[in-house]
Design a protein around this motif. Structure first.
Motif, short mmCIF file in Angstrom:
data_model
loop_
_atom_site.label_atom_id
_atom_site.label_comp_id
_atom_site.label_asym_id
_atom_site.label_seq_id
_atom_site.Cartn_x
_atom_site.Cartn_y
_atom_site.Cartn_z
N ARG A 48 -4.39 60.34 30.44
CA ARG A 48 -4.37 59.18 29.55
C ARG A 48 -5.34 58.08 30.00
NH1 ARG A 48 -0.08 60.22 25.97
NH2 ARG A 48 0.28 62.43 26.24
N PHE A 49 -5.36 57.02 29.20
CA PHE A 49 -6.32 55.94 29.41
C PHE A 49 -6.13 55.27 30.76
CE2 PHE A 49 -7.81 51.50 28.62
CZ PHE A 49 -9.15 51.81 28.51
N ALA A 50 -4.88 55.09 31.21
CA ALA A 50 -4.64 54.44 32.50
C ALA A 50 -5.30 55.23 33.63
CB ALA A 50 -3.14 54.30 32.76
N HIS A 51 -5.21 56.56 33.57
CA HIS A 51 -5.85 57.41 34.59
C HIS A 51 -7.37 57.23 34.56
CE1 HIS A 51 -6.61 61.02 37.05
NE2 HIS A 51 -7.60 61.24 36.21
N LEU A 52 -7.96 57.26 33.36
CA LEU A 52 -9.41 57.10 33.23
C LEU A 52 -9.86 55.74 33.75
CD1 LEU A 52 -12.18 58.11 32.13
CD2 LEU A 52 -11.60 56.91 30.01
#
Length: 477
Positions: free
Chosen positions: A229-233
């Motif tokens: 997800r975006f948090a990981h990226l």
């Protein structure tokens, strides 16, 4: 998005032997990268084609004919009309067909019109390294996903850019690393719905975990499961280069789980600036727009963001005169602008687009003069409130990334602060934090500390204190 599309198309053409010229008279091919989000954007292209007609007619008498192409969303939306109405247009390429540009131009060289407007379920141009169109740029756009699944009733994007699909995290990190090696100091992660990013290319991460939505928000589609997800990226991108600023746009308010907000708060190089498109301050209009939230849920998110990220800068989008909007609805939008007090805003009169849900199910019943009057009122209120919000910066020291000389004065430099506001300051010698014995002048790509002395609704002014680094600046800002 169109800047990034231009860089992708240029990268593909460059590998096929095309050279760039900024002189129209020299050009053998002229490509217009288009937008369909509002009627005015399309009208600009029709006007430009009219201007180019004389150039093409004149060129017909020479040995090398001029080829003209339409790229992007307008090609996707108006293929038949463009080919029939403008015989001077040689090629059409939709947003997912840029790899086909060399073939389309080869077909055009045989004297035929050529078009490819097929939408793809998986094209992200992940392996295409965009070519920067401005060699002196200090920042770059990095596309992380394309398309949109939200299906807001007013919006043409799902029909011109297709369904959501995300690039693999590894390819994004590789591009960011290359930009860092080139000396760029800022990247903006780009997507139609950037914070709904979901990389499902790595099987081990395709577990059954559903997307975490902002509290009180819903979607027009089934919950999506699995993927990075975006948090990981955002976490991974921010680690590439601690001296590189990270921004992202354009997000949807529904996709702000706490882990994203916590990351923005913790990392010095993730800008404390969030774009939070509201579109309207009326819950009734928001429902008609199919935005998936009420005014109350939106305001609760604003409060939660401000608690999670002290000093955060907020911007938003608003539409004036949507289908069925009453004067009371409009006044609720006015009151939202006053209540939130955004630092930046993008405000437009509603422009109905064919294919959208609003086109098929709603009536564009607000007269044009009423739309424009309401828009002016929204702009006036936004500017009043932005001026008040920006006044709180007076007397504060802010970190500014220098972009170059001010357009209005060669004796001033211009840059942007953490909140993405333009900051103007004199081009004078200053101290360097890492070498106090040396006096330097700021160059594009430098970080400088500026003490703010005055503001307007869109610009801050101040005097420069010293050249610094992002890491060293945290002690002052």
């Amino acid at each position: 998005m169109n800047v990034n599309d231009t860089e992708i198309a240029w990268s593909i053409l460059q590998k096929s032997g095309y050279l760039r010229t900024r002189n129209l008279q020299e050009a053998d091919v002229i490509l217009l990268v288009t937008c369909s989000i509002r009627e005015k954007a399309e009208q600009t292209i029709w006007n430009r084609l009219h201007q180019l007609k004389a150039l093409k007619t004149k060129r017909l008498r020479s040995r090398v004919p001029l080829r003209i192409g339409i790229l992007g969303c307008m090609a996707e939306r108006l293929k038949e009309e463009i080919l029939n109405r403008e015989k001077m247009v040689d090629i059409l390429a939709g947003p997912d067909a840029y790899r086909d540009l060399p073939r389309l131009l080869a077909v055009a060289d045989s004297g035929q019109q050529a078009a490819n407007v097929l939408l793809s379920l998986d094209e992200t141009y992940a392996d295409v390294m965009p070519v920067q169109t401005s060699p002196s740029a200090t920042s770059a756009f990095v596309s992380i996903m394309r398309g949109c699944d939200n299906m807001c009733s007013y919006c043409i994007v799902p029909f011109t850019r297709g369904r959501e699909r995300s690039r693999p995290v590894a390819s994004i990190l590789e591009e960011v690393r290359k930009l860092s090696e080139q000396g760029l100091k800022e990247v903006t992660l780009l997507g139609q719905n950037v914070n709904s990013f979901r990389d499902s290319s790595e099987v081990q991460f395709n577990n059954a975990v559903s997307t975490n939505l902002s509290r009180g928000f819903s979607t027009n589609y089934k919950p999506k499961q699995g993927g990075l997800r975006f948090a990981h990226l955002l976490d991974q991108v921010s680690r590439v280069d601690p001296e590189m600023r990270i921004r992202f746009t354009s997000p949807h308010p529904k996709d702000f789980p706490d882990e994203v907000l916590q990351l923005i708060h913790e990392r010095d190089n993730i800008c404390k600036q969030i774009h939070l498109p509201a579109q309207s301050g009326s819950s009734r209009v928001l429902e008609a727009m199919r935005r998936g939230y009420s005014r109350e849920a939106y305001m609760e998110l604003i409060r939660h963001i401000r608690e999670s990220i002290p000093g955060v800068s907020l911007s938003s989008d608003f539409i004036a005169g949507f289908c069925g909007e009453t004067e009371e609805d409009h006044l609720q939008t006015v009151s939202l602008l006053r209540e939130v007090q955004y630092n930046m805003g993008f405000l437009f009169a509603y422009s109905m687009r064919q294919k959208t849900r609003a086109y098929h199910r709603l009536k564009d019943d607000v007269p044009e003069e009423v739309k424009l009057r309401r828009l002016e009122e929204l702009i006036t209120v936004f500017r009043e409130e932005a001026t008040k919000a920006n006044m709180t910066s007076v007397g504060c020291t802010q970190l500014v990334l220098v972009e170059g000389h001010s357009k209005r004065s060669a004796s001033d430099l211009c840059g942007r602060n953490d909140g993405n506001l333009k900051v103007i300051f004199p081009d004078v010698e200053m101290e360097d934090v890492n070498n106090s014995e040396v006096r330097v002048r700021a160059q594009p790509g430098d970080y400088v500390l500026v003490k703010i002395t005055s503001t307007s609704s869109q610009t801050l002014k101040g005097h420069v204190l010293c050249r610094t680094t992002l890491k060293d600046s945290s002690a002052y800002c």
